[in-house]
Structures are given as C-alpha cells and as structure tokens.
Design a protein around this motif. Structure first.
Motif, PDB file in Angstrom:
ATOM      1  N   GLY A   1       9.639  50.986  12.311  1.00  0.00           N
ATOM      2  CA  GLY A   1       8.728  49.943  11.780  1.00  0.00           C
ATOM      3  C   GLY A   1       9.188  48.500  11.344  1.00  0.00           C
ATOM      4  N   THR A   2      10.336  48.239  11.368  1.00  0.00           N
ATOM      5  CA  THR A   2      11.230  47.144  11.029  1.00  0.00           C
ATOM      6  C   THR A   2      11.077  46.031  12.320  1.00  0.00           C
ATOM      7  N   VAL A   3      10.669  44.921  12.037  1.00  0.00           N
ATOM      8  CA  VAL A   3      10.554  43.712  13.059  1.00  0.00           C
ATOM      9  C   VAL A   3      11.968  43.227  13.209  1.00  0.00           C
ATOM     10  N   GLY A   4      11.878  42.883  14.477  1.00  0.00           N
ATOM     11  CA  GLY A   4      13.572  42.239  14.869  1.00  0.00           C
ATOM     12  C   GLY A   4      13.204  41.202  16.109  1.00  0.00           C
ATOM     13  N   LYS A   5      14.115  40.487  16.331  1.00  0.00           N
ATOM     14  CA  LYS A   5      13.894  39.672  17.649  1.00  0.00           C
ATOM     15  C   LYS A   5      15.138  40.093  18.779  1.00  0.00           C
ATOM     16  N   VAL A   6      14.618  39.999  20.024  1.00  0.00           N
ATOM     17  CA  VAL A   6      15.563  40.183  21.188  1.00  0.00           C
ATOM     18  C   VAL A   6      16.580  39.278  21.198  1.00  0.00           C
ATOM     19  N   THR A   7      17.815  39.608  21.231  1.00  0.00           N
ATOM     20  CA  THR A   7      18.754  38.575  21.257  1.00  0.00           C
ATOM     21  C   THR A   7      19.529  38.771  22.794  1.00  0.00           C
ATOM     22  N   GLY A   8      19.210  39.592  23.493  1.00  0.00           N
ATOM     23  CA  GLY A   8      19.992  39.407  25.125  1.00  0.00           C
ATOM     24  C   GLY A   8      19.875  40.928  25.429  1.00  0.00           C
TER      25      GLY A   8
ATOM     26  N   ALA B   1      18.003  49.314  27.884  1.00  0.00           N
ATOM     27  CA  ALA B   1      18.051  48.935  26.428  1.00  0.00           C
ATOM     28  C   ALA B   1      18.407  47.239  26.399  1.00  0.00           C
ATOM     29  N   VAL B   2      18.022  46.874  25.208  1.00  0.00           N
ATOM     30  CA  VAL B   2      18.256  45.406  24.875  1.00  0.00           C
ATOM     31  C   VAL B   2      18.847  45.323  23.572  1.00  0.00           C
ATOM     32  N   ALA B   3      19.507  44.037  23.240  1.00  0.00           N
ATOM     33  CA  ALA B   3      19.944  43.833  21.811  1.00  0.00           C
ATOM     34  C   ALA B   3      18.990  43.393  21.097  1.00  0.00           C
ATOM     35  N   VAL B   4      18.807  43.910  19.791  1.00  0.00           N
ATOM     36  CA  VAL B   4      17.782  43.302  18.941  1.00  0.00           C
ATOM     37  C   VAL B   4      18.480  43.048  17.476  1.00  0.00           C
TER      38      VAL B   4
ATOM     39  N   HIS C   1      13.264  56.988  15.172  1.00  0.00           N
ATOM     40  CA  HIS C   1      13.618  57.430  13.797  1.00  0.00           C
ATOM     41  C   HIS C   1      15.000  56.767  13.004  1.00  0.00           C
ATOM     42  N   SER C   2      14.394  56.203  11.959  1.00  0.00           N
ATOM     43  CA  SER C   2      15.247  55.743  11.062  1.00  0.00           C
ATOM     44  C   SER C   2      16.506  56.228  11.026  1.00  0.00           C
ATOM     45  N   HIS C   3      17.760  55.339  11.272  1.00  0.00           N
ATOM     46  CA  HIS C   3      19.135  55.760  11.078  1.00  0.00           C
ATOM     47  C   HIS C   3      20.189  54.823  11.105  1.00  0.00           C
ATOM     48  N   ASN C   4      21.434  55.233  10.886  1.00  0.00           N
ATOM     49  CA  ASN C   4      22.511  54.224  11.014  1.00  0.00           C
ATOM     50  C   ASN C   4      23.116  54.454  12.138  1.00  0.00           C
ATOM     51  N   PRO C   5      23.160  53.562  12.929  1.00  0.00           N
ATOM     52  CA  PRO C   5      23.655  53.484  14.512  1.00  0.00           C
ATOM     53  C   PRO C   5      25.062  53.509  14.343  1.00  0.00           C
ATOM     54  N   GLU C   6      26.028  54.226  15.342  1.00  0.00           N
ATOM     55  CA  GLU C   6      27.353  54.482  15.203  1.00  0.00           C
ATOM     56  C   GLU C   6      27.987  53.077  15.270  1.00  0.00           C
ATOM     57  N   GLY C   7      28.933  52.884  14.530  1.00  0.00           N
ATOM     58  CA  GLY C   7      29.693  51.715  14.641  1.00  0.00           C
ATOM     59  C   GLY C   7      28.900  50.482  14.133  1.00  0.00           C
ATOM     60  N   GLY C   8      27.760  50.789  13.416  1.00  0.00           N
ATOM     61  CA  GLY C   8      26.900  49.794  12.739  1.00  0.00           C
ATOM     62  C   GLY C   8      27.290  49.310  11.547  1.00  0.00           C
ATOM     63  N   GLY C   9      28.305  49.687  10.822  1.00  0.00           N
ATOM     64  CA  GLY C   9      28.719  49.376   9.545  1.00  0.00           C
ATOM     65  C   GLY C   9      27.308  49.650   8.566  1.00  0.00           C
ATOM     66  N   ARG C  10      27.192  48.500   7.802  1.00  0.00           N
ATOM     67  CA  ARG C  10      25.935  48.735   6.940  1.00  0.00           C
ATOM     68  C   ARG C  10      24.834  48.550   7.547  1.00  0.00           C
TER      69      ARG C  10
ATOM     70  N   GLU D   1      15.586  42.268  10.814  1.00  0.00           N
ATOM     71  CA  GLU D   1      15.479  41.764   9.410  1.00  0.00           C
ATOM     72  C   GLU D   1      16.570  42.646   8.594  1.00  0.00           C
ATOM     73  N   GLY D   2      17.527  41.810   7.724  1.00  0.00           N
ATOM     74  CA  GLY D   2      18.293  42.701   6.906  1.00  0.00           C
ATOM     75  C   GLY D   2      19.845  43.000   7.500  1.00  0.00           C
ATOM     76  N   ASN D   3      19.877  43.059   8.666  1.00  0.00           N
ATOM     77  CA  ASN D   3      20.960  43.517   9.444  1.00  0.00           C
ATOM     78  C   ASN D   3      21.852  42.240   9.594  1.00  0.00           C
ATOM     79  N   HIS D   4      23.186  42.611   9.871  1.00  0.00           N
ATOM     80  CA  HIS D   4      24.290  41.248  10.012  1.00  0.00           C
ATOM     81  C   HIS D   4      24.394  41.120  11.454  1.00  0.00           C
ATOM     82  N   GLU D   5      24.288  42.259  12.425  1.00  0.00           N
ATOM     83  CA  GLU D   5      24.419  42.357  13.766  1.00  0.00           C
ATOM     84  C   GLU D   5      23.316  42.581  14.590  1.00  0.00           C
ATOM     85  N   SER D   6      23.319  42.265  15.915  1.00  0.00           N
ATOM     86  CA  SER D   6      22.321  42.848  16.682  1.00  0.00           C
ATOM     87  C   SER D   6      22.610  44.391  16.988  1.00  0.00           C
TER      88      SER D   6
END
Length: 129
Positions: free
Chosen positions: A55-62, A69-72, A40-49, A75-80
């Motif tokens: 449906g958004t595409v991303g890349k696994v970063t670690g 869970a994995v860090a992803v 579901h679309s949402h703003n994660p806790e501590g995620g700032g903006r 597109e359009g976000n500042h942080e994983s």
C-alpha cells in the motif's frame, strides 16, 4: 519478428512490458509516475533498512536490473528498489477485510492451538496487520 533489447542505461521514459508478444502490458508507467506497492511487505535483499510495505506510494525512477520490473523510490526509503510490475498499481490497493489498516494491533481471540508448522497460536496473543 526481430527482437531487440535496450541497454541497461537507456533513458527511455515509458515502461510498458508484457509477458508475451502482443499481450496488453501489465503496467504502463513513466519515470516520475506515482505507483502503489501491492505485493507482500518485506525487506528486500540488499536493501539495508529500506522496506517494501503493501500500500505504500512511490515514484518510478527508471529501469530495473531485471525483466518485467521498474525501479521505484518509496516514501521513507533511502534508495529506489527494483519492483516487479505485477506488484505495482496506479491505484491504491483495496481496503483490507474488516476495515483493518496496515500496522493495526490485533488480539487473537480464538482458542489456543498448535499449528502444523510447530508454532502455537495463544489466546490473547498480540499481532500486527
């Protein structure tokens, strides 16, 4: 069987986890793999903006800080963002019913009504998918 855990900063490239020993992993993903967010679309806790959008595409970063869970980086976000494997797919999510797309503007055409929550649906009200 002997159980071990990897230290948080392990540079293992393959992420394959399961909820039970011997079960097929939910998702196998390597650092750099492209994945789609299917939750579901949402703003994660501590995620700032930053925002998780269905449906958004991303890349696994670690590795993520939590289990299963994995860090992803999306597109359009500042942080994983740490994402549950259940909310990721290597395939894009299926199309929405009716051919609607994320962010489409819609109008409520039903009769105005009060909901159990106390909210009201008003004929002609504008909403977004």
């Amino acid at each position: 069987p002997r159980q071990t855990s990897l230290p948080r900063r392990t540079h293992a490239r393959l992420f394959a986890v399961s909820r039970r020993m011997g079960e097929t992993p939910v998702l196998k993903a390597e650092t750099g793999d492209q994945v789609y967010y299917t939750g579901h679309s949402h703003n994660p806790e501590g995620g700032g903006r930053d925002r998780l959008v269905h449906g958004t595409v991303g890349k696994v970063t670690g590795r993520a800080s939590g289990a299963h869970a994995v860090a992803v980086h999306f597109e359009g976000n500042h942080e994983s963002i740490d994402c549950a494997l259940d909310d990721l797919s290597k395939e894009p999510p299926p199309a929405l019913p009716g051919g609607y797309k994320l962010d489409d503007e819609l109008y409520f055409l039903g009769a105005s009504q009060a909901l159990e929550t106390g909210d009201r649906l008003v004929h002609g009200a504008v909403g977004r998918v």
